[in-house]
Motif scaffolding. Structure first.
Motif, PDB file in Angstrom:
ATOM      1  N   ILE A 198      10.121  -4.006 -65.241  1.00  0.00           N
ATOM      2  CA  ILE A 198      11.133  -3.593 -66.214  1.00  0.00           C
ATOM      3  C   ILE A 198      12.518  -4.153 -65.839  1.00  0.00           C
ATOM      4  O   ILE A 198      13.291  -4.587 -66.685  1.00  0.00           O
ATOM      5  N   ALA A 199      12.815  -4.164 -64.552  1.00  0.00           N
ATOM      6  CA  ALA A 199      14.145  -4.597 -64.111  1.00  0.00           C
ATOM      7  C   ALA A 199      14.284  -6.117 -64.071  1.00  0.00           C
ATOM      8  O   ALA A 199      15.374  -6.651 -64.256  1.00  0.00           O
ATOM      9  N   ASN A 200      13.150  -6.816 -63.864  1.00  0.00           N
ATOM     10  CA  ASN A 200      13.290  -8.246 -63.582  1.00  0.00           C
ATOM     11  C   ASN A 200      12.565  -9.195 -64.535  1.00  0.00           C
ATOM     12  O   ASN A 200      12.893 -10.374 -64.569  1.00  0.00           O
ATOM     13  N   HIS A 201      11.571  -8.726 -65.269  1.00  0.00           N
ATOM     14  CA  HIS A 201      10.819  -9.680 -66.088  1.00  0.00           C
ATOM     15  C   HIS A 201      11.704 -10.167 -67.246  1.00  0.00           C
ATOM     16  O   HIS A 201      12.302  -9.346 -67.961  1.00  0.00           O
ATOM     17  N   ALA A 226      11.122 -11.090 -70.172  1.00  0.00           N
ATOM     18  CA  ALA A 226      10.810 -10.569 -71.512  1.00  0.00           C
ATOM     19  C   ALA A 226      11.218  -9.106 -71.665  1.00  0.00           C
ATOM     20  O   ALA A 226      11.224  -8.565 -72.765  1.00  0.00           O
ATOM     21  N   LEU A 227      11.552  -8.437 -70.568  1.00  0.00           N
ATOM     22  CA  LEU A 227      11.776  -6.984 -70.629  1.00  0.00           C
ATOM     23  C   LEU A 227      13.171  -6.543 -70.216  1.00  0.00           C
ATOM     24  O   LEU A 227      13.718  -5.573 -70.752  1.00  0.00           O
ATOM     25  N   LYS A 228      13.755  -7.255 -69.245  1.00  0.00           N
ATOM     26  CA  LYS A 228      14.935  -6.671 -68.552  1.00  0.00           C
ATOM     27  C   LYS A 228      16.097  -6.369 -69.498  1.00  0.00           C
ATOM     28  O   LYS A 228      16.743  -5.329 -69.358  1.00  0.00           O
ATOM     29  N   ASP A 229      16.351  -7.239 -70.503  1.00  0.00           N
ATOM     30  CA  ASP A 229      17.503  -6.980 -71.388  1.00  0.00           C
ATOM     31  C   ASP A 229      17.300  -5.724 -72.223  1.00  0.00           C
ATOM     32  O   ASP A 229      18.262  -5.053 -72.596  1.00  0.00           O
ATOM     33  N   ARG A 230      16.049  -5.420 -72.515  1.00  0.00           N
ATOM     34  CA  ARG A 230      15.774  -4.245 -73.344  1.00  0.00           C
ATOM     35  C   ARG A 230      15.951  -2.939 -72.562  1.00  0.00           C
ATOM     36  O   ARG A 230      16.016  -1.865 -73.147  1.00  0.00           O
ATOM     37  N   GLY A 248      16.556   5.159 -74.609  1.00  0.00           N
ATOM     38  CA  GLY A 248      17.491   4.038 -74.666  1.00  0.00           C
ATOM     39  C   GLY A 248      16.869   2.660 -74.513  1.00  0.00           C
ATOM     40  O   GLY A 248      17.576   1.701 -74.199  1.00  0.00           O
ATOM     41  N   VAL A 249      15.554   2.532 -74.725  1.00  0.00           N
ATOM     42  CA  VAL A 249      14.948   1.188 -74.698  1.00  0.00           C
ATOM     43  C   VAL A 249      15.355   0.487 -76.001  1.00  0.00           C
ATOM     44  O   VAL A 249      15.207   1.051 -77.085  1.00  0.00           O
ATOM     45  N   LYS A 250      15.853  -0.743 -75.880  1.00  0.00           N
ATOM     46  CA  LYS A 250      16.350  -1.442 -77.081  1.00  0.00           C
ATOM     47  C   LYS A 250      15.219  -2.070 -77.873  1.00  0.00           C
ATOM     48  O   LYS A 250      14.153  -2.379 -77.327  1.00  0.00           O
ATOM     49  N   ASP A 251      15.503  -2.290 -79.167  1.00  0.00           N
ATOM     50  CA  ASP A 251      14.631  -3.080 -80.059  1.00  0.00           C
ATOM     51  C   ASP A 251      13.228  -2.505 -80.240  1.00  0.00           C
ATOM     52  O   ASP A 251      12.253  -3.269 -80.332  1.00  0.00           O
TER      53      ASP A 251
END
Ligand SMILES: Cc1cc2nc3c(=O)[nH]c(=O)nc-3n(C[C@H](O)[C@H](O)[C@H](O)COP(=O)(O)OP(=O)(O)OC[C@H]3O[C@@H](n4cnc5c(N)ncnc54)[C@H](O)[C@@H]3O)c2cc1C
Length: 417
Positions: free
Chosen positions: A256-259, A261-265, A197-200
């Motif tokens: 993964i939870a907070n950066h 560049a990453l969190k929305d994905r 379920g990682v987006k994009d």
């Protein structure tokens, strides 16, 4: 009385190095045994990225395996390129290869395959007229003396041979004979977890390397897998991990939870299983890789690329070389360290230019402004992106990265470089 067996060659470990060494010995008609502590299929902590070099070695050593390897879509995702994300968050897509018309070729250069599948695929080809795979056979001791090699496994079985090829990974079973030891400056730590379920994720299986400012010269990776899964991990020099008391197992979920560049994905992503860690012995210095009756391959020989963390291809290539040299040694009865040192020479003849360059790049990455500058240029300039693509295949071209004149040229060129 313990069971005893003699083989011309003993290989320790049936990872990529050991499996390829075995297939090459089989093609040379040399009777050998591969002693492996685990039973396949088995997991191995890794990013699971297989470069074009991996496919080339399969083609060279076991040509019949190339098609089955490429065709197994359930276990391997084709990858056509890489996305670099610079410390200031700018992504740039670089295809691994372009054809004459500047298009991405139909046949992929690389793949991403969980090691539970890839290592099993290789190990299945060990048993043959000349090769015997002994699973569930942990090597407990190795003794080398002028009469030969003696190896004892966990159940007390004794194996003797003329030569031994050590492909045991980081276990260090023959370090007493080579002196190879872990050095924090030439060693990285890595952790990884599987996610769904990682987006994009890139539609053409591009692997992603995120050079986040806080973890340079390490990076975070997101490598897409079949079935919509991804291998997500983090690697960093052991020297930095120790100095900063960094806990990679905590840092990965935190980023993964907070950066930004990453969190929305990752909002809808699910971690599958636990975060697992392992060591990466880097090939950023040369070492003694052989001794009387012994050659050491892959991670046991510290051959991982110090910039990318790629180790599978060099492990396989060193296994192939060790098998070829074993075949000459057996034909001539040459068991001494001096004669076998041609193994070290051949390994470094084929790998050292690239390893040395990668070590320099690893040092360059410590300067985020250079990285930001290159990705800024690449995101705006098609010709420059093409040049970066050529650098995957051409080590001489990659050498440009370490020259000040290269940065000077791209700084002052507006349209082409
Ligand atoms: C976090 C991480 C990410 C990585 N990502 C990538 C990547 O994406 N791409 C890439 O190319 N490389 C990657 N690497 C490096 C890659 O995993 C290694 O370079 C590669 O596995 C080396 O292969 P090998 O055959 O030398 O050793 P291994 O794959 O470690 O195989 C060694 C074998 O020896 C066996 N063994 C160990 N001890 C004994 C014993 N006592 N008796 C019998 N058998 C024994 C083990 O069970 C194993 O099967 C990564 C490494 C890490 C840690």
């Amino acid at each position: 009385m313990a069971e005893q067996h003699f083989y011309k060659v003993i290989i320790i470990g049936a990872g990529p190095a050991g499996s390829i060494a075995s297939m090459q010995l089989t093609s040379r008609g040399i009777q050998h045994v591969v002693l492996e502590k685990d039973t396949f299929p088995r997991d191995k902590v890794c990013g699971d990225a297989l470069s074009g070099k991996v496919v080339n070695i399969i083609k060279k050593v076991a040509p019949d395996l190339e098609q089955p390897f490429r065709e197994n879509a359930g276990e391997r995702l084709p990858s056509f390129g890489v996305t670099f994300v610079s410390p200031d968050g700018r992504p740039v897509d670089i295809p691994f290869k372009l054809n004459d018309r500047d298009e991405v070729p139909a046949v992929p250069s690389g793949y991403i395959s969980k090691r539970i599948h890839f290592d099993h695929f290789l190990a299945k080809n060990i048993n043959s007229t000349f090769g015997t795979l002994k699973e569930n056979s942990p090597v407990r001791s190795v003794t080398i003396d002028p009469q030969g090699v003696t190896v004892a496994t966990g159940d007390g079985t004794i194996y003797t041979s003329d030569l031994i090829i050590d492909c045991c990974g980081v276990a260090g079973l023959t370090k007493a004979y080579t002196g190879i030891k872990k050095e924090n400056l030439h060693h990285s730590g890595g952790v990884r977890a599987y996610y769904s379920g990682v987006k994009d994720l890139h539609p053409e299986g591009y692997i992603e390397l995120h050079f986040l400012k806080d973890i340079l010269p390490g990076y975070l990776w997101i490598f897409p897998l079949p079935g919509g899964e991804a291998n997500v991990g983090l690697g960093m020099l052991t020297q930095h991990i120790s100095k900063g008391k960094v806990n990679l197992r905590k840092l990965l979920p935190d980023l993964i939870a907070n950066h930004p560049a990453l969190k929305d994905r990752f909002t809808d992503a699910q971690q599958l299983g636990t975060i697992k860690g392992w060591g990466l012995p880097l090939g950023s210095k040369t070492r003694k890789l052989s001794a009387d009756r012994l050659m050491v391959c892959g991670d046991a020989a510290s051959l991982i690329d110090p910039f990318t963390g790629e180790g599978i291809a060099n492990a396989m290539e060193s296994g192939r070389i060790a098998a070829d040299i074993s075949s000459e040694a057996i034909a001539g009865g040459y068991w001494d360290a001096e004669w076998l040192s041609r193994y070290d020479k051949e390994v470094y003849r084929l790998m050292w230019t690239e390893l040395k360059l990668s070590y320099r790049l690893q040092k360059l990455v410590r300067y985020p402004f250079l990285f930001n500058f290159i990705t800024r240029k690449a995101s705006k300039n098609k010709d420059f992106r093409k040049l970066l693509t050529s650098m995957f295949d051409n080590v001489n071209l990659r050498d440009e990265f370490r020259k000040p004149s290269f940065y000077f040229k791209i700084f002052f060129s507006r349209k082409s470089i």
